[in-house]
Design a protein around this motif. Structure first.
Motif, PDB file in Angstrom:
ATOM      1  N   ILE A 171       4.455   0.810  13.496  1.00  0.00           N
ATOM      2  CA  ILE A 171       3.756   1.409  12.356  1.00  0.00           C
ATOM      3  C   ILE A 171       3.009   2.645  12.852  1.00  0.00           C
ATOM      4  N   PRO A 172       3.246   3.808  12.246  1.00  0.00           N
ATOM      5  CA  PRO A 172       2.554   5.025  12.699  1.00  0.00           C
ATOM      6  C   PRO A 172       1.036   4.849  12.686  1.00  0.00           C
ATOM      7  N   ASP A 173       0.374   5.501  13.639  1.00  0.00           N
ATOM      8  CA  ASP A 173      -1.081   5.346  13.778  1.00  0.00           C
ATOM      9  C   ASP A 173      -1.826   5.714  12.501  1.00  0.00           C
ATOM     10  N   ASP A 174      -1.402   6.788  11.829  1.00  0.00           N
ATOM     11  CA  ASP A 174      -2.126   7.206  10.626  1.00  0.00           C
ATOM     12  C   ASP A 174      -1.962   6.186   9.504  1.00  0.00           C
ATOM     13  N   VAL A 175      -0.806   5.527   9.463  1.00  0.00           N
ATOM     14  CA  VAL A 175      -0.603   4.492   8.451  1.00  0.00           C
ATOM     15  C   VAL A 175      -1.453   3.267   8.772  1.00  0.00           C
ATOM     16  N   LYS A 208      -4.231   3.276  10.288  1.00  0.00           N
ATOM     17  CA  LYS A 208      -5.617   3.641   9.989  1.00  0.00           C
ATOM     18  C   LYS A 208      -5.892   3.513   8.493  1.00  0.00           C
ATOM     19  N   GLU A 209      -4.954   3.978   7.661  1.00  0.00           N
ATOM     20  CA  GLU A 209      -5.144   3.917   6.210  1.00  0.00           C
ATOM     21  C   GLU A 209      -5.163   2.480   5.708  1.00  0.00           C
ATOM     22  N   MET A 210      -4.443   1.595   6.380  1.00  0.00           N
ATOM     23  CA  MET A 210      -4.364   0.207   5.926  1.00  0.00           C
ATOM     24  C   MET A 210      -5.398  -0.692   6.603  1.00  0.00           C
ATOM     25  N   ARG A 211      -6.212  -0.129   7.491  1.00  0.00           N
ATOM     26  CA  ARG A 211      -7.099  -0.946   8.338  1.00  0.00           C
ATOM     27  C   ARG A 211      -8.017  -1.841   7.515  1.00  0.00           C
ATOM     28  N   PHE A 212      -8.674  -1.280   6.502  1.00  0.00           N
ATOM     29  CA  PHE A 212      -9.622  -2.098   5.731  1.00  0.00           C
ATOM     30  C   PHE A 212      -8.897  -3.220   5.000  1.00  0.00           C
ATOM     31  N   ARG A 213      -7.797  -2.891   4.337  1.00  0.00           N
ATOM     32  CA  ARG A 213      -7.041  -3.898   3.591  1.00  0.00           C
ATOM     33  C   ARG A 213      -6.608  -5.043   4.506  1.00  0.00           C
ATOM     34  N   MET A 214      -6.120  -4.705   5.701  1.00  0.00           N
ATOM     35  CA  MET A 214      -5.604  -5.728   6.614  1.00  0.00           C
ATOM     36  C   MET A 214      -6.714  -6.479   7.353  1.00  0.00           C
ATOM     37  N   SER A 215      -7.928  -5.928   7.367  1.00  0.00           N
ATOM     38  CA  SER A 215      -9.019  -6.553   8.134  1.00  0.00           C
ATOM     39  C   SER A 215      -9.645  -7.742   7.405  1.00  0.00           C
ATOM     40  N   ILE A 216      -9.316  -7.918   6.135  1.00  0.00           N
ATOM     41  CA  ILE A 216      -9.874  -9.038   5.376  1.00  0.00           C
ATOM     42  C   ILE A 216      -9.224 -10.339   5.867  1.00  0.00           C
ATOM     43  N   ARG A 217     -10.047 -11.238   6.325  1.00  0.00           N
ATOM     44  CA  ARG A 217      -9.526 -12.499   6.861  1.00  0.00           C
ATOM     45  C   ARG A 217      -9.198 -13.449   5.706  1.00  0.00           C
ATOM     46  N   ARG A 218      -7.988 -13.988   5.716  1.00  0.00           N
ATOM     47  CA  ARG A 218      -7.527 -14.852   4.636  1.00  0.00           C
ATOM     48  C   ARG A 218      -7.201 -16.231   5.226  1.00  0.00           C
ATOM     49  N   LYS A 219      -8.272 -16.912   5.598  1.00  0.00           N
ATOM     50  CA  LYS A 219      -8.123 -18.191   6.298  1.00  0.00           C
ATOM     51  C   LYS A 219      -7.496 -19.255   5.401  1.00  0.00           C
ATOM     52  N   ASP A 220      -7.914 -19.301   4.150  1.00  0.00           N
ATOM     53  CA  ASP A 220      -7.361 -20.323   3.251  1.00  0.00           C
ATOM     54  C   ASP A 220      -5.857 -20.130   3.066  1.00  0.00           C
ATOM     55  N   ALA A 221      -5.443 -18.864   2.916  1.00  0.00           N
ATOM     56  CA  ALA A 221      -4.011 -18.590   2.761  1.00  0.00           C
ATOM     57  C   ALA A 221      -3.255 -18.976   4.025  1.00  0.00           C
ATOM     58  N   ALA A 222      -3.842 -18.681   5.194  1.00  0.00           N
ATOM     59  CA  ALA A 222      -3.197 -19.027   6.462  1.00  0.00           C
ATOM     60  C   ALA A 222      -3.031 -20.544   6.586  1.00  0.00           C
ATOM     61  N   ARG A 223      -4.067 -21.282   6.195  1.00  0.00           N
ATOM     62  CA  ARG A 223      -3.981 -22.750   6.273  1.00  0.00           C
ATOM     63  C   ARG A 223      -2.922 -23.286   5.304  1.00  0.00           C
ATOM     64  N   ARG A 224      -2.833 -22.674   4.128  1.00  0.00           N
ATOM     65  CA  ARG A 224      -1.825 -23.116   3.150  1.00  0.00           C
ATOM     66  C   ARG A 224      -0.420 -22.886   3.698  1.00  0.00           C
ATOM     67  N   PRO A 279       0.833  -1.199   0.000  1.00  0.00           N
ATOM     68  CA  PRO A 279       0.000   0.000   0.000  1.00  0.00           C
ATOM     69  C   PRO A 279       0.874   1.259   0.000  1.00  0.00           C
ATOM     70  N   PRO A 280       0.481   2.312  -0.735  1.00  0.00           N
ATOM     71  CA  PRO A 280       1.297   3.531  -0.795  1.00  0.00           C
ATOM     72  C   PRO A 280       1.636   4.105   0.578  1.00  0.00           C
ATOM     73  N   SER A 281       0.719   3.987   1.531  1.00  0.00           N
ATOM     74  CA  SER A 281       0.979   4.525   2.864  1.00  0.00           C
ATOM     75  C   SER A 281       2.120   3.788   3.550  1.00  0.00           C
ATOM     76  N   GLY A 282       2.423   2.562   3.092  1.00  0.00           N
ATOM     77  CA  GLY A 282       3.528   1.811   3.672  1.00  0.00           C
ATOM     78  C   GLY A 282       4.864   2.490   3.491  1.00  0.00           C
ATOM     79  N   SER A 283       4.975   3.395   2.506  1.00  0.00           N
ATOM     80  CA  SER A 283       6.233   4.112   2.301  1.00  0.00           C
ATOM     81  C   SER A 283       6.578   5.006   3.481  1.00  0.00           C
TER      82      SER A 283
END
Length: 567
Positions: free
Chosen positions: A257-261, A263-279, A192-196
């Protein structure tokens, strides 16, 4: 549906990139004319700048006129003009209508970072260079674009780390280009761009992995292969955290990770990826480790520097990636792109004759006050040269101190490979340490540590990670406690003098300086060895304080190293 949209949107971008690449190949075939026209058009555009008037741009009609009017320079000679641009006076370097978007920051030879102007034109040059490189690499690996461009992992840095007195941002050009991507193009890039804006390097690596480990990655792009290796090593070390975060749709609080970053990444990171975790759990259960060769099995190629000291890092790739091809990203710096590689497995690339005007100093002429220079089309295959750049960013006959070898031609454009940063620089992983900085650091460190060295030499030492060794005679450093004080003082000074060195130490791409105590009288023996090789005289001899060669330490077994210092 998303893949279909990406293919639809990506077609115009790919078509434009292919047109640019075709133009580049045509220009390479006619490099002499292209280079001269580029020079004269740029000179005319900035003739009414103060730099242009000071160097009589209005009277320049040929490359020969240019060489007579403008001396070979470096950052120091450009700095007075750049400082005025930093303060908002664009006329110091540029003609009317020029827009300065930011300053690219990189380490200077002294204690002040270099700030390179990034104009609208130089940014466009930078982006075009990457488009030409990218489509050439992707077309060579068609599976990466067959059904729409596969995900790309590229780590960018902040383009707004600071601001000048005139409010112009200073930072990394990679961050600016990332921020300017369209939304659809941005979906192709995992980070994500905010990761910079994440300053802690390991936290940035983790976010890069957290954003990409579940995807069918096409390539990883980084200048330094050490960046890629350190990132995937972190992924293996933090595999439990990574798997848990993927399963829970979280981003562990352990990372700085700075709080504002966040916050910007919250939605992207909130997606649960259970299949990937199991793999990933299954991979760890079967192999005991979490390695990219298992979670990115379809990776097409790796993209990073391959020349100079970077070759040594590539030996670590098979353990993590298997036998994947590597495409050099090109000789590229804050000052500008110099080459565009068009093949895998080689550090050599075609000179970027489309975007900058180049001259070359033959290696044997480098120490002369007024060296002879040659144009790009006049290089001789097999010879070594130092590059001079003239760019849209206000640099003229700029000596970047990069030593390259001409290994062939693509049309009239030379194909060159990077050798090293020159006799007075060392760069194990992009730190560009200068001999001037070494001398300043060790002189200040001696005062801080309460020691007095008769002489010393800093050498790059290969390892995991690589580092620098400070050679001193035993009687100058009587015990390990004194050596430890000196090490700490040199470290502190090098960090203060070189921002890139500090960044590489913080990211663990470089280890700390360590003192090696050698026998008394070693410097006299070393002097004899060097004079025997060079044929010079004692009166001409100058003791080096930095030798930028990882093999140079092999010259010292006859000097009976006493110990490797503390640690």
């Amino acid at each position: 549906m998303i893949k279909f949209i990406k293919r639809l949107v990506g077609r115009p971008i790919a078509n434009r990139a292919r047109r640019l690449a075709a133009d580049f190949h045509r220009q390479a075939a006619d490099a002499r004319r292209v280079q001269r026209e580029l020079l004269l058009s740029r000179i005319a555009r900035h003739a009414d700048s103060d730099f242009g008037r000071d160097h009589h741009f209005g009277e320049i009609r040929s490359p020969e006129d240019y060489r007579r009017r403008v001396p070979i320079g470096d950052y120091t000679s450009h700095e007075p003009y750049i400082d005025r641009v930093r303060d908002g006076d664009l006329s110091a370097l540029f003609g009317r209508g020029t827009e300065v978007l930011m300053f690219a920051m990189t380490s200077g030879t002294t204690n002040r970072p270099k700030t390179i102007p990034v104009t609208r034109e130089s940014l466009e040059n930078y982006r075009e260079g990457w488009l030409i490189w990218g489509i050439t690499a992707f077309d060579a690996h068609p599976d990466i674009i067959e059904n729409g461009l596969r995900p790309i992992l590229q780590i960018a840095s902040d383009w707004r780390e600071s601001h000048t007195s005139a409010g112009i941002p200073c930072g990394a050009i990679t961050g600016l280009t990332a921020s300017m991507q369209s939304r659809m193009v941005r979906t192709t890039y995992c980070m994500p761009p905010s990761g910079s804006r994440i300053k802690d390097v390991e936290s940035k690596y983790y976010v890069a992995l957290r954003s990409s480990v579940h995807k069918d990655l096409g390539t990883i792009i980084a200048a330094n292969p050490s960046t890629i290796l350190n990132m995937v090593r972190l992924g293996d070390r933090e595999r439990e955290t990574l798997i848990r975060d993927l399963y829970d749709g979280a981003l562990s609080s352990k990372w700085a990770i700075p709080d504002d970053v966040r916050k910007e990444m919250r939605f992207r990171m909130s997606i649960r990826r259970k299949d990937a975790a199991r793999r990933l759990e299954k991979i760890v259960a079967e192999n005991g480790r979490l390695l990219p060769r298992d979670y990115w099995p379809n990776l097409e190629f790796l993209s990073n520097w391959m020349g100079g000291t970077m070759r040594a890092y590539l030996r670590g790739y098979p353990e993590f990636f298997g036998e994947k091809p590597v495409r050099d990203v090109g000789l590229i710096a804050s000052e500008g792109r110099m080459t565009i590689p068009i093949e895998d497995g080689t550090p050599a690339g075609v000179l970027d004759v489309r975007h900058h005007y180049f001259e070359f100093i033959p290696e044997e002429e480098a120490d002369k006050a007024d060296p002879q220079v040659v144009e790009a089309a006049d290089l001789i295959e097999g010879r070594n040269y130092f590059i001079l750049l003239s760019t849209a960013g206000g640099l003229y006959r700029y000596n970047i101190f990069d030593l390259v070898r001409c290994v062939g031609f693509h049309g009239e454009a030379p194909v060159v490979e990077f050798l090293n940063k020159g006799a007075h620089f060392s760069s194990l992983t992009g730190e560009k340490l200068s001999e001037h900085q070494v001398i300043s650091a060790v002189e200040a460190a001696q005062r801080a540590a309460g020691v007095r060295l008769r002489s010393y030499l800093l050498l790059p030492v290969w390892g995991d990670p690589p580092s620098y060794g400070l050679l001193v005679e035993a009687s100058d450093i009587p015990d390990e406690a004194t050596a430890a004080r000196l090490d700490a003082a040199v470290e502190e000074q090098l960090r203060a003098l070189n921002v890139e060195y500090a960044a590489k130490r913080d990211s663990l791409r470089l280890g700390p300086v360590r003192t090696t105590r050698i026998k008394d009288g070693a410097w006299a023996e070393f002097q004899k060895q060097r004079l025997a090789r060079s044929g010079g005289t004692v009166e001409q001899y100058k003791q080096p304080h930095l030798i930028p060669d990882v093999d140079a330490v092999r010259a010292f077994p006859t000097l009976a190293a006493i110990d490797a210092g503390p640690g």
